[in-house]
Design a protein around this motif. Structure first.
Motif, PDB file in Angstrom:
ATOM      1  N   LEU A 294       0.824  -1.204   0.000  1.00  0.00           N
ATOM      2  CA  LEU A 294       0.000   0.000   0.000  1.00  0.00           C
ATOM      3  C   LEU A 294       0.862   1.259   0.000  1.00  0.00           C
ATOM      4  CD1 LEU A 294      -2.776  -1.130   2.498  1.00  0.00           C
ATOM      5  CD2 LEU A 294      -3.022  -0.808   0.023  1.00  0.00           C
ATOM      6  N   GLU A 295       1.903   1.274   0.831  1.00  0.00           N
ATOM      7  CA  GLU A 295       2.794   2.445   0.858  1.00  0.00           C
ATOM      8  C   GLU A 295       3.474   2.641  -0.492  1.00  0.00           C
ATOM      9  OE1 GLU A 295       4.060   2.348   5.620  1.00  0.00           O
ATOM     10  OE2 GLU A 295       5.416   1.549   4.088  1.00  0.00           O
ATOM     11  N   GLY A 296       3.970   1.543  -1.063  1.00  0.00           N
ATOM     12  CA  GLY A 296       4.663   1.643  -2.337  1.00  0.00           C
ATOM     13  C   GLY A 296       3.747   2.025  -3.482  1.00  0.00           C
ATOM     14  N   MET A 297       2.539   1.467  -3.495  1.00  0.00           N
ATOM     15  CA  MET A 297       1.634   1.763  -4.600  1.00  0.00           C
ATOM     16  C   MET A 297       1.062   3.178  -4.485  1.00  0.00           C
ATOM     17  SD  MET A 297       0.771   0.314  -7.429  1.00  0.00           S
ATOM     18  CE  MET A 297       0.829  -1.481  -7.287  1.00  0.00           C
ATOM     19  N   ILE A 298       0.880   3.666  -3.272  1.00  0.00           N
ATOM     20  CA  ILE A 298       0.468   5.067  -3.105  1.00  0.00           C
ATOM     21  C   ILE A 298       1.540   5.982  -3.684  1.00  0.00           C
ATOM     22  CG2 ILE A 298       0.119   6.918  -1.415  1.00  0.00           C
ATOM     23  CD1 ILE A 298      -1.295   4.805   0.365  1.00  0.00           C
ATOM     24  N   GLN A 299       2.796   5.730  -3.338  1.00  0.00           N
ATOM     25  CA  GLN A 299       3.917   6.508  -3.899  1.00  0.00           C
ATOM     26  C   GLN A 299       3.910   6.419  -5.419  1.00  0.00           C
ATOM     27  OE1 GLN A 299       7.911   5.363  -2.486  1.00  0.00           O
ATOM     28  NE2 GLN A 299       8.663   5.532  -4.582  1.00  0.00           N
ATOM     29  N   HIS A 300       3.721   5.212  -5.933  1.00  0.00           N
ATOM     30  CA  HIS A 300       3.754   4.969  -7.374  1.00  0.00           C
ATOM     31  C   HIS A 300       2.614   5.702  -8.083  1.00  0.00           C
ATOM     32  CE1 HIS A 300       4.086   2.508 -11.085  1.00  0.00           C
ATOM     33  NE2 HIS A 300       5.324   2.340 -10.684  1.00  0.00           N
ATOM     34  N   HIS A 301       1.409   5.580  -7.542  1.00  0.00           N
ATOM     35  CA  HIS A 301       0.248   6.244  -8.131  1.00  0.00           C
ATOM     36  C   HIS A 301       0.387   7.764  -8.085  1.00  0.00           C
ATOM     37  CE1 HIS A 301      -1.791   2.608  -8.872  1.00  0.00           C
ATOM     38  NE2 HIS A 301      -3.010   2.954  -8.525  1.00  0.00           N
ATOM     39  N   GLN A 302       0.870   8.288  -6.973  1.00  0.00           N
ATOM     40  CA  GLN A 302       1.004   9.737  -6.859  1.00  0.00           C
ATOM     41  C   GLN A 302       1.994  10.281  -7.881  1.00  0.00           C
ATOM     42  OE1 GLN A 302       1.939  10.042  -2.655  1.00  0.00           O
ATOM     43  NE2 GLN A 302      -0.181  10.583  -2.134  1.00  0.00           N
ATOM     44  N   GLY A 303       3.055   9.508  -8.165  1.00  0.00           N
ATOM     45  CA  GLY A 303       3.983   9.912  -9.206  1.00  0.00           C
ATOM     46  C   GLY A 303       3.328   9.913 -10.576  1.00  0.00           C
ATOM     47  N   ALA A 304       2.529   8.873 -10.854  1.00  0.00           N
ATOM     48  CA  ALA A 304       1.827   8.798 -12.136  1.00  0.00           C
ATOM     49  C   ALA A 304       0.824   9.943 -12.280  1.00  0.00           C
ATOM     50  CB  ALA A 304       1.107   7.456 -12.263  1.00  0.00           C
ATOM     51  N   ILE A 305       0.147  10.266 -11.201  1.00  0.00           N
ATOM     52  CA  ILE A 305      -0.828  11.361 -11.234  1.00  0.00           C
ATOM     53  C   ILE A 305      -0.130  12.686 -11.528  1.00  0.00           C
ATOM     54  CG2 ILE A 305      -2.403  12.736  -9.803  1.00  0.00           C
ATOM     55  CD1 ILE A 305      -3.134  10.056  -8.388  1.00  0.00           C
ATOM     56  N   GLU A 306       1.023  12.899 -10.918  1.00  0.00           N
ATOM     57  CA  GLU A 306       1.782  14.134 -11.161  1.00  0.00           C
ATOM     58  C   GLU A 306       2.173  14.246 -12.632  1.00  0.00           C
ATOM     59  OE1 GLU A 306       5.839  16.416  -9.561  1.00  0.00           O
ATOM     60  OE2 GLU A 306       5.094  14.611  -8.544  1.00  0.00           O
ATOM     61  N   MET A 307       2.647  13.139 -13.198  1.00  0.00           N
ATOM     62  CA  MET A 307       3.042  13.137 -14.608  1.00  0.00           C
ATOM     63  C   MET A 307       1.833  13.330 -15.519  1.00  0.00           C
ATOM     64  SD  MET A 307       5.609   9.884 -14.235  1.00  0.00           S
ATOM     65  CE  MET A 307       5.808   9.590 -15.997  1.00  0.00           C
ATOM     66  N   ALA A 308       0.753  12.608 -15.208  1.00  0.00           N
ATOM     67  CA  ALA A 308      -0.446  12.674 -16.051  1.00  0.00           C
ATOM     68  C   ALA A 308      -1.114  14.035 -15.978  1.00  0.00           C
ATOM     69  CB  ALA A 308      -1.426  11.579 -15.635  1.00  0.00           C
ATOM     70  N   ASP A 309      -1.144  14.626 -14.803  1.00  0.00           N
ATOM     71  CA  ASP A 309      -1.779  15.928 -14.650  1.00  0.00           C
ATOM     72  C   ASP A 309      -1.035  16.987 -15.467  1.00  0.00           C
ATOM     73  OD1 ASP A 309      -3.776  17.634 -13.316  1.00  0.00           O
ATOM     74  OD2 ASP A 309      -2.036  18.531 -12.362  1.00  0.00           O
ATOM     75  N   ALA A 310       0.293  16.879 -15.494  1.00  0.00           N
ATOM     76  CA  ALA A 310       1.092  17.855 -16.244  1.00  0.00           C
ATOM     77  C   ALA A 310       0.803  17.773 -17.736  1.00  0.00           C
ATOM     78  CB  ALA A 310       2.577  17.632 -15.971  1.00  0.00           C
ATOM     79  N   VAL A 311       0.779  16.544 -18.291  1.00  0.00           N
ATOM     80  CA  VAL A 311       0.565  16.422 -19.736  1.00  0.00           C
ATOM     81  C   VAL A 311      -0.897  16.660 -20.099  1.00  0.00           C
ATOM     82  CG1 VAL A 311       0.024  13.958 -19.991  1.00  0.00           C
ATOM     83  CG2 VAL A 311       1.380  15.108 -21.742  1.00  0.00           C
ATOM     84  N   ALA A 312      -1.818  16.386 -19.177  1.00  0.00           N
ATOM     85  CA  ALA A 312      -3.230  16.662 -19.448  1.00  0.00           C
ATOM     86  C   ALA A 312      -3.466  18.158 -19.631  1.00  0.00           C
ATOM     87  CB  ALA A 312      -4.102  16.120 -18.314  1.00  0.00           C
ATOM     88  N   LYS A 313      -2.656  18.977 -18.961  1.00  0.00           N
ATOM     89  CA  LYS A 313      -2.814  20.430 -19.039  1.00  0.00           C
ATOM     90  C   LYS A 313      -2.113  21.026 -20.248  1.00  0.00           C
ATOM     91  CE  LYS A 313      -3.329  21.048 -14.028  1.00  0.00           C
ATOM     92  NZ  LYS A 313      -2.678  21.543 -12.790  1.00  0.00           N
ATOM     93  N   ARG A 314      -0.972  20.437 -20.657  1.00  0.00           N
ATOM     94  CA  ARG A 314      -0.212  21.077 -21.731  1.00  0.00           C
ATOM     95  C   ARG A 314      -0.046  20.208 -22.977  1.00  0.00           C
ATOM     96  NH1 ARG A 314       4.360  20.208 -18.061  1.00  0.00           N
ATOM     97  NH2 ARG A 314       5.637  18.493 -18.813  1.00  0.00           N
ATOM     98  N   GLY A 315      -0.584  18.980 -22.955  1.00  0.00           N
ATOM     99  CA  GLY A 315      -0.443  18.107 -24.109  1.00  0.00           C
ATOM    100  C   GLY A 315      -1.225  18.598 -25.307  1.00  0.00           C
ATOM    101  N   SER A 316      -0.806  18.173 -26.511  1.00  0.00           N
ATOM    102  CA  SER A 316      -1.466  18.612 -27.735  1.00  0.00           C
ATOM    103  C   SER A 316      -2.265  17.513 -28.404  1.00  0.00           C
ATOM    104  CB  SER A 316      -0.430  19.152 -28.727  1.00  0.00           C
ATOM    105  OG  SER A 316       0.483  18.134 -29.098  1.00  0.00           O
ATOM    106  N   ASP A 317      -1.975  16.240 -28.082  1.00  0.00           N
ATOM    107  CA  ASP A 317      -2.683  15.133 -28.710  1.00  0.00           C
ATOM    108  C   ASP A 317      -3.907  14.775 -27.874  1.00  0.00           C
ATOM    109  OD1 ASP A 317      -2.201  12.709 -30.828  1.00  0.00           O
ATOM    110  OD2 ASP A 317      -3.138  11.986 -28.993  1.00  0.00           O
ATOM    111  N   VAL A 318      -5.060  14.727 -28.523  1.00  0.00           N
ATOM    112  CA  VAL A 318      -6.313  14.489 -27.804  1.00  0.00           C
ATOM    113  C   VAL A 318      -6.307  13.150 -27.098  1.00  0.00           C
ATOM    114  CG1 VAL A 318      -8.797  14.172 -28.070  1.00  0.00           C
ATOM    115  CG2 VAL A 318      -7.642  15.986 -29.334  1.00  0.00           C
ATOM    116  N   ARG A 319      -5.815  12.108 -27.765  1.00  0.00           N
ATOM    117  CA  ARG A 319      -5.822  10.789 -27.135  1.00  0.00           C
ATOM    118  C   ARG A 319      -4.910  10.730 -25.918  1.00  0.00           C
ATOM    119  NH1 ARG A 319      -4.387   7.058 -32.059  1.00  0.00           N
ATOM    120  NH2 ARG A 319      -3.251   8.967 -32.602  1.00  0.00           N
ATOM    121  N   VAL A 320      -3.778  11.400 -26.005  1.00  0.00           N
ATOM    122  CA  VAL A 320      -2.857  11.395 -24.864  1.00  0.00           C
ATOM    123  C   VAL A 320      -3.465  12.149 -23.689  1.00  0.00           C
ATOM    124  CG1 VAL A 320      -0.606  12.168 -24.020  1.00  0.00           C
ATOM    125  CG2 VAL A 320      -0.798  11.115 -26.280  1.00  0.00           C
TER     126      VAL A 320
END
Length: 226
Positions: free
Chosen positions: A175-201
């Motif tokens: 649980l500790e490791g997957m929370i860390q892992h998910h939070q990292g993915a969310i940080e990466m995904a949130d950044a590209v969701a805001k500035r990405g140019s490809d609709v599918r991405v």
């Protein structure tokens, strides 16, 4: 996030066994879209948001722009990032004590295996290197090239500790490791969701933010109950 039937490791391996070489830097690529012309196949230059594409000379290089490189960097990094989550989740059936932890691991496997295939297909369409789920994530960390960097990955020591654990100790480390892992993915995904140019991405990224955010909330509840 929609849930799909888990794919067998053999099917996943075949789907990801692509011939493109692994690259560690930001990769320039040519668009495969072609139009007939008198001097050979033309090259299509994608336009910016709201702009039409243009046809270039057959030997012209396509400029995808910095934002497109952010899309590519995110997807290339997210495949091995998901791969580590699968490695962690595959340990749960034989090591976890909590039924809730086992159920969460099954959910992660069911969601992220199909996402890997979707991302691999998108990269193939772009004509750039496609990592496998088992590749070294550091080889696709684009942070030193001015784009987003990898976040949330467990260290080798953390992975070894998880592999060696069982019962309640495994549940806690998972649980500790997957929370860390998910939070990292969310940080990466949130950044590209805001500035990405490809609709599918951007759609994939938005789904990750919502889906993995809900899983983080659930994991924090389970961790508090241990």
């Amino acid at each position: 996030m929609s849930r799909s039937r888990s794919l067998s490791p053999a099917v996943l391996a075949v789907a990801l066994a692509l011939a493109a070489p692994s690259l560690s830097g930001c990769l320039e690529h040519e668009d495969d879209a072609r139009a007939e012309s008198g001097s050979g196949p033309a090259v299509i230059q994608p336009g910016g948001p709201g702009e039409d594409a243009s046809t270039l000379a057959p030997d012209a290089e396509v400029d995808h722009g910095d934002v497109a490189h952010d899309d590519i960097a995110f997807v290339q990094m997210m495949i091995p990032h998901h791969g580590q989550a699968l490695t962690m989740a595959e340990l749960a059936p034989t090591r976890a004590q909590s039924r809730q932890v086992k159920a969460l691991a099954r959910r992660i496997l069911a969601a992220q295996r199909p996402e890997i295939l979707t991302m691999a297909a998108w990269l193939t369409e772009q004509g750039v290197a496609v990592p496998s789920a088992k590749d070294d994530p550091a080889a696709f960390d684009h942070g030193e090239h001015g784009h987003a960097s990898m976040h949330g990955m467990l260290t080798e020591e953390q992975l070894h500790a998880l592999e060696d654990a069982s019962g309640a100790e495994f549940d806690r480390l998972f649980l500790e490791g997957m929370i860390q892992h998910h939070q990292g993915a969310i940080e990466m995904a949130d950044a590209v969701a805001k500035r990405g140019s490809d609709v599918r991405v951007t759609e994939m990224a938005e789904e990750m933010v919502v889906g993995q955010g809900a899983e983080v909330d659930r994991m924090e509840e389970l961790l508090a109950q241990l």
